[in-house]
Design an enzyme around this catalytic site. Structure first.
Site, short mmCIF file in Angstrom:
data_model
loop_
_atom_site.label_atom_id
_atom_site.label_comp_id
_atom_site.label_asym_id
_atom_site.label_seq_id
_atom_site.Cartn_x
_atom_site.Cartn_y
_atom_site.Cartn_z
N ASN A 73 39.25 49.47 -49.36
CA ASN A 73 39.95 48.26 -50.04
C ASN A 73 40.23 49.01 -51.55
OD1 ASN A 73 40.95 46.06 -51.17
ND2 ASN A 73 39.03 45.13 -51.39
N GLY A 74 41.30 48.84 -51.96
CA GLY A 74 41.69 49.44 -53.22
C GLY A 74 42.96 50.26 -53.25
N LYS A 91 53.40 26.40 -55.22
CA LYS A 91 53.17 26.09 -53.91
C LYS A 91 54.48 26.13 -52.90
CE LYS A 91 48.82 25.47 -54.10
NZ LYS A 91 49.07 26.76 -54.85
N GLU A 130 55.37 29.65 -52.21
CA GLU A 130 54.17 30.34 -51.14
C GLU A 130 54.33 30.35 -49.90
OE1 GLU A 130 50.15 30.96 -53.80
OE2 GLU A 130 50.64 28.78 -53.29
N ARG A 168 41.46 36.38 -46.40
CA ARG A 168 42.17 37.19 -47.55
C ARG A 168 43.45 37.77 -47.44
NH1 ARG A 168 37.14 39.77 -49.68
NH2 ARG A 168 38.33 41.52 -50.69
N HIS A 199 68.11 24.27 -72.45
CA HIS A 199 68.01 25.61 -72.97
C HIS A 199 68.22 26.47 -71.91
CE1 HIS A 199 66.69 24.47 -77.08
NE2 HIS A 199 66.12 23.48 -76.57
N GLU A 214 52.88 24.64 -61.07
CA GLU A 214 52.28 24.93 -59.69
C GLU A 214 52.77 24.38 -58.63
OE1 GLU A 214 48.96 25.10 -56.93
OE2 GLU A 214 49.47 26.47 -58.85
N TRP A 233 45.78 44.74 -46.07
CA TRP A 233 46.74 44.25 -46.61
C TRP A 233 47.88 45.43 -47.27
CZ3 TRP A 233 49.14 43.84 -51.41
CH2 TRP A 233 49.97 42.77 -51.79
N LYS A 266 44.31 35.60 -50.01
CA LYS A 266 43.59 34.86 -50.72
C LYS A 266 42.90 35.35 -51.91
CE LYS A 266 41.74 30.52 -50.61
NZ LYS A 266 42.57 29.71 -51.16
N CYS A 287 42.17 43.88 -48.95
CA CYS A 287 41.83 44.29 -47.51
C CYS A 287 40.42 43.83 -47.27
CB CYS A 287 41.86 45.82 -47.27
SG CYS A 287 43.68 46.28 -47.89
#
Length: 590
Positions: free
Chosen positions: A105-106, A468, A471, A29, A487, A464, A81, A585, A2
């Site tokens: 925030n938390g 992407k 996301e 964020r 495997h 990665e 958030w 973010k 947040c």
């Protein structure tokens, strides 16, 4: 996650618009609702706290503020958030309880026990959030006749978890009280006195900032700022010059992500130029421990290949959120390297604190933000020179991290140092592959799943690349070491699943080609990123043609087409590329 901001205006200035500007700087964020509260200076409100909140984007909040105009020279703002409680207007901050409004925030871990205690005392809960507990706790203390300062102090003593909070009182219309515990708070000094989640949100209003240490609280008013430590003893906190970021624009690009992908030749060049590594930093180091999360973790995985190959130093890579909970053994001759784009990642910061408490080993940070919490907590800091990255999905910050890590790993190898300086030009040539990548995106954007495969130091890049795609396009994607195909992952292959191979002509080329042939017998959507020809691969497949490059540098170069593939696929699917759902973010809560 947040974003919080609080502003004390000067000369009876209405601070609402400045709070909005600060919230706009916190949008990166990630958030799903927003709100503002002020101690109203309208005569008819009689110092009452007035607030406006909305679900969704800040544009929704702005529209509501046109209908219900707020006026006050002390105010707080928040981008939420959601953790506890759905992302609705009623659950948006600021939270209120009669004389009190606050932003947070938390996560409050013992909120259920506190809620039960407050309900026993007659407090009624209307919301689903843990934050409402804090508002009622402060109100309960205030109703006993305590001062605002004492009320906040008594309330936070009962909290377990993480919090950065900013509080205003209707009876104290000139002051904001802020407290931090394992979540950052910055105080800004300039044309206004401010508090915020990070220095960037205050940069348009302030020339200097002071960072609260863990357990600190601060009271800001037009008269100035008073700091208190965790024992509530008045202390001084040093000021540092703030780095002015200015307004970041997309320029000619439709999304920040595409602009930031295209910025990579410049950011890599700047990072190389400004990070000359002295090999003496490795003196007496017999082991390296790398700590990171998400995309930064994959950068650390690549670094393990590099460091063990070129420096011959045993290297471990750990996910920060798991590290400190398994009682790890840390030797004093270890160099701990933490990697974080924001420099505020709570799990990584907690891992640093754990290492410092349990060993005497040196700590090094690789971050993109000056004076961030992780930078301040570390013995040595190397900065990625990526500039502001607005898109939630990291691109230029990732390749800048790889560049710093390569500079460390190659610090005793003059040939590779010289090759590193050729990277920006190579990256410029790769950015011209965008059209062929659009062709591939058109073939995969309707898929529900995708597979990425790589070997050696490109295995982390396969991970990665899959991240992407997940996301920003919301397609399920997995990255695997190509040697692990038989495997288990080979069972996923059918005619509908796209398979993306990273296949440079290096010592593992023939082995990867064998994996490609195995995939071609089971599926038809095979795409290869390579510097080889179709004849060398022996397949009727679509190649993304890459320039020849030293195999050690391939992870940086091969990252870029995967970023472009994720971007063009997400655009075709119509997702919010720069602000993907549910993501933030900067992850500042566990």
């Amino acid at each position: 996650m947040c974003g919080i901001i609080g502003i004390v205006g000067k000369n009876n200035e209405n601070v609402v618009q400045k709070i909005i500007s600060g919230l706009e700087r916190l949008e990166y964020r990630g958030y799903d609702s927003a709100g503002i509260a002020v101690v109203s200076t309208k005569k008819e409100d009689n110092n009452k706290i007035c607030r406006v909140r909305s679900a969704g984007k800040l544009t929704n909040l702005k529209e509501k503020l046109k209908k219900k105009q707020l006026q006050g020279y002390v105010g707080i703002g928040h981008t939420r958030w959601a953790t506890h409680g759905k992302p609705t207007e009623i659950n948006a901050h600021p939270m209120m309880s009669k004389d009190v409004a606050l932003i947070h925030n938390g996560i409050i871990e013992n909120y259920k026990e506190l809620k039960f205690s407050l309900e026993t005392d007659g407090y009624v809960f209307e919301l689903e959030t843990d934050t409402e507990v804090i508002a009622h706790l402060i109100q309960r203390e205030f109703s006993k006749g305590l001062s605002p300062r004492e009320s906040v102090r008594n309330a936070v003593k009962l909290l377990e978890g993480t919090y950065a909070i900013a509080v205003i009182f209707s009876t104290m219309p000139d002051t904001i009280i802020a407290v931090r515990h394992n979540s950052p708070v910055v105080v800004g000094f300039g044309e206004n006195l401010c508090v915020g989640s990070d220095a960037g949100s205050l940069s348009s209003m302030c020339d200097e900032v002071a960072f609260l240490e863990d357990g600190d609280s601060v009271e800001i008013s037009e008269k100035g700022a008073i700091f208190f430590d965790k024992n509530f003893k008045e202390v001084e906190r040093s000021h540092v010059k703030i780095e002015k970021t200015g307004t970041v624009s997309k320029g000619i690009y439709p999304h920040f992500m595409l602009k930031e992908i295209m910025d990579q030749p410049i950011s890599i060049r700047n990072t190389i130029t400004r990070n000359t590594i002295d090999p003496s930093i490795l003196n007496n180091v017999s082991r390296i421990l790398i700590i990171a999360c998400g995309t930064s973790f994959y950068a650390g995985m690549v670094a393990k290949y590099w460091i063990e190959t070129f420096l011959k130093i045993p290297t471990d890579i750990e996910i920060a959120s798991e590290f400190r909970y398994r009682n790890p053994v840390i030797l004093d001759n270890t160099l701990m390297i933490s990697i974080s784009q924001s420099g505020e990642t709570i799990d990584t910061l907690s891992a640093i604190e754990y290492v410092r408490s349990n060993s005497s080993c040196k700590t090094m940070a690789i971050v993109n933000v000056k004076n961030s919490a992780i930078a301040r907590a570390s013995d040595l800091v190397l900065y990625t020179e990526a500039g502001v990255e607005m898109c939630v999905a990291s691109t230029k910050a990732f390749t800048a991290q790889l560049t710093v890590l390569a500079s460390i790993a190659f610090c005793k190898n003059e040939f590779l140092q010289q090759q590193l300086h050729n990277l920006p030009t190579l990256c410029e040539s790769i950015l011209t592959t965008s059209e062929i990548i659009k062709t591939i995106a058109k073939k995969i954007y309707k898929s529900s799943s995708a597979i990425y495969l790589g070997r050696g130091n490109l295995y982390p890049i396969a991970l990665e690349g899959a991240l992407k795609l997940k996301e920003i396009s919301y397609i399920h994607a997995e990255g695997f070491a190509a040697g692990e195909m038989k495997h288990g992952p080979i069972a996923l292959i059918d005619e509908n699943v796209p398979i993306i191979f990273l296949c440079p002509k290096n010592e593992l080329f023939e082995k990867t080609v064998s994996n490609i042939q195995e995939s071609m017998t089971r599926g038809k959507n095979i795409f290869v990123i390579t510097d080889a020809t179709n004849e060398e691969i022996n397949g009727n497949i679509i190649n993304i043609q890459m320039p020849s490059i030293q195999s050690a540098l391939a992870p940086i170069v091969y990252s870029i087409p995967l970023q472009l593939l994720a971007y063009h696929t997400a655009v075709l699917r119509g997702t919010d590329v720069d602000r993907p759902r549910n993501l933030a973010k900067s992850v500042t809560v566990e």
